[in-house]
Design a protein around this motif. Structure first.
Motif, PDB file in Angstrom:
ATOM      1  N   ALA A   1       0.830  -1.208   0.000  1.00 43.90           N
ATOM      2  CA  ALA A   1       0.000   0.000   0.000  1.00 43.90           C
ATOM      3  C   ALA A   1       0.862   1.255   0.000  1.00 43.90           C
ATOM      4  N   TRP A   2       1.970   1.230   0.766  1.00 40.10           N
ATOM      5  CA  TRP A   2       2.861   2.393   0.824  1.00 40.10           C
ATOM      6  C   TRP A   2       3.520   2.640  -0.533  1.00 40.10           C
ATOM      7  N   ALA A   3       3.926   1.555  -1.202  1.00 42.12           N
ATOM      8  CA  ALA A   3       4.515   1.687  -2.531  1.00 42.12           C
ATOM      9  C   ALA A   3       3.490   2.261  -3.512  1.00 42.12           C
ATOM     10  N   TYR A   4       2.240   1.817  -3.405  1.00 46.11           N
ATOM     11  CA  TYR A   4       1.179   2.317  -4.288  1.00 46.11           C
ATOM     12  C   TYR A   4       0.963   3.809  -4.069  1.00 46.11           C
ATOM     13  N   LEU A   5       0.951   4.240  -2.808  1.00 52.95           N
ATOM     14  CA  LEU A   5       0.798   5.662  -2.506  1.00 52.95           C
ATOM     15  C   LEU A   5       2.002   6.472  -2.995  1.00 52.95           C
ATOM     16  N   SER A   6       3.133   5.784  -3.212  1.00 56.82           N
ATOM     17  CA  SER A   6       4.339   6.437  -3.725  1.00 56.82           C
ATOM     18  C   SER A   6       4.437   6.314  -5.250  1.00 56.82           C
ATOM     19  N   ASN A   7       3.342   5.889  -5.879  1.00 55.93           N
ATOM     20  CA  ASN A   7       3.262   5.765  -7.344  1.00 55.93           C
ATOM     21  C   ASN A   7       4.246   4.746  -7.907  1.00 55.93           C
TER      22      ASN A   7
END
Length: 309
Positions: free
Chosen positions: A254-260
């Motif tokens: 999820a954190w990677a997704y929020l970091s595009n």
């Protein structure tokens, strides 16, 4: 990251000042399908943080104020006898919602706290022997005052392990706190002027995309080495469970997704490890006597694990 999620994050940060990192971690944990424990002294905006997120997500929201006399049936629901019909009816409790705020969860004894165990793990509730499914999108966000405060009951270990993150809410900086006063006293922001940005269908599609974020074998091995270090360290009395490793992996996606990004890096793991482990491990007595903290020990353990290339 989808434009509607970027818009949600932007509006969220506009309304919750001085907690940028906690805001992002809370959003990441909800996107990862996990539950969150917020700890901080009264009056630091914990309830406001959850209520605002629920409004922006466009899901149903219920708040339960936990008190010493709260009963498990006040959360899950109960069966009552309908004298007119001559039958028993099931009254579903406030837990049947998308986002449930368990406010001051440690104000109630363990018997009532444990009423959430089945719901948090299996997304179902049993009332008088009958099992009822909860909504597909279901999250518990619990707030608690520090355990040192009078009239509080520590959460059981099994309960704590079901929370993906534990976030510590501290006071904002002077400038940010002053801006909060201006907004509240000047009524510049109210609950009613926060329109939903997402709906549950959009949220589920985003969550499916997050599940496709790549976790390489090297990253998975890195996670497990960190988790196993907590079990081998003399500084720790009780190490992290397998569920902790799963939580770190999902939160990192999820954190990677929020970091595009569509892949997880070691930095993502380092970012989510502390909030994912701080409530899951207990220090050895000699480390407590020396004044060490869980935060320090986690940093040392993570630093001792070789970073994959």
């Amino acid at each position: 990251m989808k434009p509607e999620l970027a818009s949600l994050l932007e509006k969220y940060e506009e309304r919750i000042l001085g907690q940028q990192m906690n805001v992002r971690l809370l959003l990441a944990s909800v996107l990862a399908g996990g539950h969150v424990l917020l700890e901080g002294v009264p009056g630091t905006g914990k309830t406001q943080m959850v209520r605002t997120l629920a409004t922006l997500m466009g899901g149903t929201f219920n708040r339960i104020q936990f008190t010493p006399d709260l009963l498990p049936s006040d959360i899950t629901g109960s069966s009552i006898y309908n004298m007119k019909e001559g039958t028993f009816e099931t009254l579903k409790g406030p837990i049947f919602t998308n986002i449930m705020l368990a406010d001051e969860i440690n104000r109630t004894p363990a018997k009532t706290q444990s009423a959430l165990l089945e719901a948090m793990e299996e997304k179902q509730v049993t009332i008088q022997g009958e099992t009822y499914p909860l909504p597909e999108v279901f999250f518990v966000v619990a707030t608690q005052n520090p355990i040192e405060y009078e009239g509080t009951y520590p959460l059981p270990e099994a309960q704590q392990d079901r929370f993906l993150f534990k976030l510590n809410i501290d006071f904002p900086r002077l400038e940010e706190e002053t801006e909060v006063l201006k907004q509240v006293i000047g009524k510049r922001f109210t609950h009613s002027d926060v329109p939903p940005v997402l709906d549950m269908e959009s949220f589920l599609s985003i969550r499916e995309e997050i599940q496709q974020v790549t976790l390489s074998d090297n990253i998975l091995d890195y996670i497990m080495q960190i988790v196993r270090k907590t079990r081998e360290s003399d500084s720790i009395r009780f190490g992290a469970s397998t569920r902790a490793g799963i939580s770190i992996g999902r939160a990192a996606q999820a954190w990677a997704y929020l970091s595009n990004r569509d892949y997880v890096t070691p930095d993502d793991i380092k970012m989510v490890t502390k909030p994912a482990l701080r409530h899951r491990i207990q220090l050895s007595p000699h480390m407590e006597l020396e004044g060490s903290t869980v935060e320090q020990i986690i940093e040392e353990l993570v630093g001792a694990v070789p970073v994959p290339r």
